[in-house]
Design a protein around this motif. Sequence first.
Motif, PDB file in Angstrom:
ATOM      1  N   ASP A 158       0.238  -7.282   4.066  1.00 57.47           N
ATOM      2  CA  ASP A 158       0.399  -8.188   5.526  1.00 57.47           C
ATOM      3  C   ASP A 158       0.434  -7.464   6.817  1.00 57.47           C
ATOM      4  O   ASP A 158       0.160  -7.984   7.798  1.00 57.47           O
ATOM      5  N   ALA A 159       1.007  -6.200   6.643  1.00 59.64           N
ATOM      6  CA  ALA A 159       1.043  -5.374   8.056  1.00 59.64           C
ATOM      7  C   ALA A 159      -0.419  -5.057   8.409  1.00 59.64           C
ATOM      8  O   ALA A 159      -0.314  -4.468   9.499  1.00 59.64           O
ATOM      9  N   LEU A 160      -1.249  -4.932   7.331  1.00 62.82           N
ATOM     10  CA  LEU A 160      -2.716  -4.311   7.447  1.00 62.82           C
ATOM     11  C   LEU A 160      -3.681  -5.400   7.736  1.00 62.82           C
ATOM     12  O   LEU A 160      -4.584  -5.086   8.553  1.00 62.82           O
ATOM     13  N   TRP A 161      -3.383  -6.301   6.865  1.00 58.80           N
ATOM     14  CA  TRP A 161      -4.533  -7.448   7.126  1.00 58.80           C
ATOM     15  C   TRP A 161      -3.763  -8.614   7.343  1.00 58.80           C
ATOM     16  O   TRP A 161      -2.694  -8.950   7.298  1.00 58.80           O
ATOM     17  N   PRO A 162      -4.586  -9.686   7.846  1.00 66.47           N
ATOM     18  CA  PRO A 162      -4.150 -10.852   8.166  1.00 66.47           C
ATOM     19  C   PRO A 162      -3.247 -11.789   7.291  1.00 66.47           C
ATOM     20  O   PRO A 162      -3.398 -11.752   5.960  1.00 66.47           O
ATOM     21  N   GLY A 163      -2.269 -12.383   7.707  1.00 64.17           N
ATOM     22  CA  GLY A 163      -1.157 -12.768   6.714  1.00 64.17           C
ATOM     23  C   GLY A 163      -1.765 -13.832   5.730  1.00 64.17           C
ATOM     24  O   GLY A 163      -1.433 -13.803   4.767  1.00 64.17           O
ATOM     25  N   LEU A 170      -8.987  -0.172   3.553  1.00 66.01           N
ATOM     26  CA  LEU A 170      -8.152  -0.779   4.168  1.00 66.01           C
ATOM     27  C   LEU A 170      -8.306  -1.059   5.651  1.00 66.01           C
ATOM     28  O   LEU A 170      -7.454  -1.755   6.389  1.00 66.01           O
ATOM     29  N   GLY A 171      -9.170  -0.342   6.339  1.00 70.84           N
ATOM     30  CA  GLY A 171      -9.113  -0.462   7.803  1.00 70.84           C
ATOM     31  C   GLY A 171      -8.322   0.212   8.675  1.00 70.84           C
ATOM     32  O   GLY A 171      -7.831  -0.251   9.559  1.00 70.84           O
ATOM     33  N   VAL A 172      -7.512   1.375   8.093  1.00 70.70           N
ATOM     34  CA  VAL A 172      -6.539   1.915   8.753  1.00 70.70           C
ATOM     35  C   VAL A 172      -6.708   3.548   8.492  1.00 70.70           C
ATOM     36  O   VAL A 172      -6.797   3.994   7.202  1.00 70.70           O
ATOM     37  N   ALA A 218      -5.823   7.102   7.045  1.00 69.28           N
ATOM     38  CA  ALA A 218      -4.858   7.521   6.299  1.00 69.28           C
ATOM     39  C   ALA A 218      -3.365   8.200   6.682  1.00 69.28           C
ATOM     40  O   ALA A 218      -2.396   7.915   6.400  1.00 69.28           O
ATOM     41  N   HIS A 219      -3.521   8.743   7.977  1.00 66.92           N
ATOM     42  CA  HIS A 219      -2.470   9.533   8.457  1.00 66.92           C
ATOM     43  C   HIS A 219      -1.602   8.457   8.882  1.00 66.92           C
ATOM     44  O   HIS A 219      -0.132   8.670   8.873  1.00 66.92           O
ATOM     45  N   GLU A 220      -1.877   7.262   9.259  1.00 65.96           N
ATOM     46  CA  GLU A 220      -0.921   6.113   9.871  1.00 65.96           C
ATOM     47  C   GLU A 220       0.144   5.771   8.574  1.00 65.96           C
ATOM     48  O   GLU A 220       1.137   5.142   8.861  1.00 65.96           O
ATOM     49  N   LEU A 221      -0.451   5.901   7.542  1.00 73.53           N
ATOM     50  CA  LEU A 221       0.114   5.612   6.177  1.00 73.53           C
ATOM     51  C   LEU A 221       0.903   6.733   5.499  1.00 73.53           C
ATOM     52  O   LEU A 221       1.439   6.396   4.519  1.00 73.53           O
ATOM     53  N   VAL A 267       0.902  -0.967   0.140  1.00 71.10           N
ATOM     54  CA  VAL A 267       0.204  -0.113  -0.052  1.00 71.10           C
ATOM     55  C   VAL A 267       0.756   1.282   0.215  1.00 71.10           C
ATOM     56  O   VAL A 267       1.981   1.226   0.844  1.00 71.10           O
ATOM     57  N   ALA A 268       0.652   2.152  -0.958  1.00 70.58           N
ATOM     58  CA  ALA A 268       1.290   3.397  -1.113  1.00 70.58           C
ATOM     59  C   ALA A 268       0.497   4.543  -0.134  1.00 70.58           C
ATOM     60  O   ALA A 268      -0.748   4.735  -0.629  1.00 70.58           O
ATOM     61  N   GLY A 269       0.802   4.918   0.838  1.00 73.59           N
ATOM     62  CA  GLY A 269       0.084   6.050   1.624  1.00 73.59           C
ATOM     63  C   GLY A 269       0.207   7.357   0.936  1.00 73.59           C
ATOM     64  O   GLY A 269       0.590   7.553   0.015  1.00 73.59           O
TER      65      GLY A 269
END
Length: 253
Positions: free
Chosen positions: A94-99, A79-81, A83-86, A47-49
Amino acid sequence: MGARYEERASRFGGAVLWTWSGPREPSRPVLPDGCMDLLWAGGRLLVAGPDTHAFTPAAALSGSCAGIRFAPGTAPALLGVPAHELRDRRVALDALWPGPEVRGLTERTGEADDPAAALEDIALRRAAGTEPPDPLTAAVAAQLRQGRSVAATAREVGLGARQLHRRSLAAFGYGPKTLARVLRLQRALDLVRAGTPYAEAAYTAGCTDQAHLAREMRDLAGTTLGGYLAATGQELLAANNETPQPSGSRTTA
């Protein structure tokens, strides 16, 4: 063989699918555009933030990559996160969704004849099971894209300054003032690419004058307008009033 960039509309609302093949020269910066991308590069899903400054690959990239570029404010819900965190980051999916889920998606994307379409399918399936983006953020982006001031935008959407800033951080990765600057710079670049003289493009996009546009280029892109156009092979096209091939793909370093 030279590099080749192509993009096309997506079935995911407001998004664009793109592909890149060939080397990616470090001299071709990716400028902030308020967007976020889901990428397929080097056999990985990333993912590119949202960027606050030009992103320049540290080294030339060979081979091919693909992405789906989401319109400002639409990716965080997917993405479930927030935007400022990215912000200013390239992150493995896989750092955001289950492996295990990402491993399956990675395998399917790697086997696909059209990785960009595979990314689109990932986005569409994910969207079917998640809450849609906050419609207010789409209105904010639309107002700022039209050149409205942050104060006028806040009044239009019925938010106070602090509320607008907080919700903008979550949706866009930065506050409305930064988003307004990013969108204004992109408007100016679109005009210049279409052959509009620099001074006229600056004024039409909402800058006070050409010097203002030059400062924005230095602050957000780290280069001059002429230098950027030359690096992306667009200088002659702009001078000849032609529309160039887009060059905004989000690759990784």
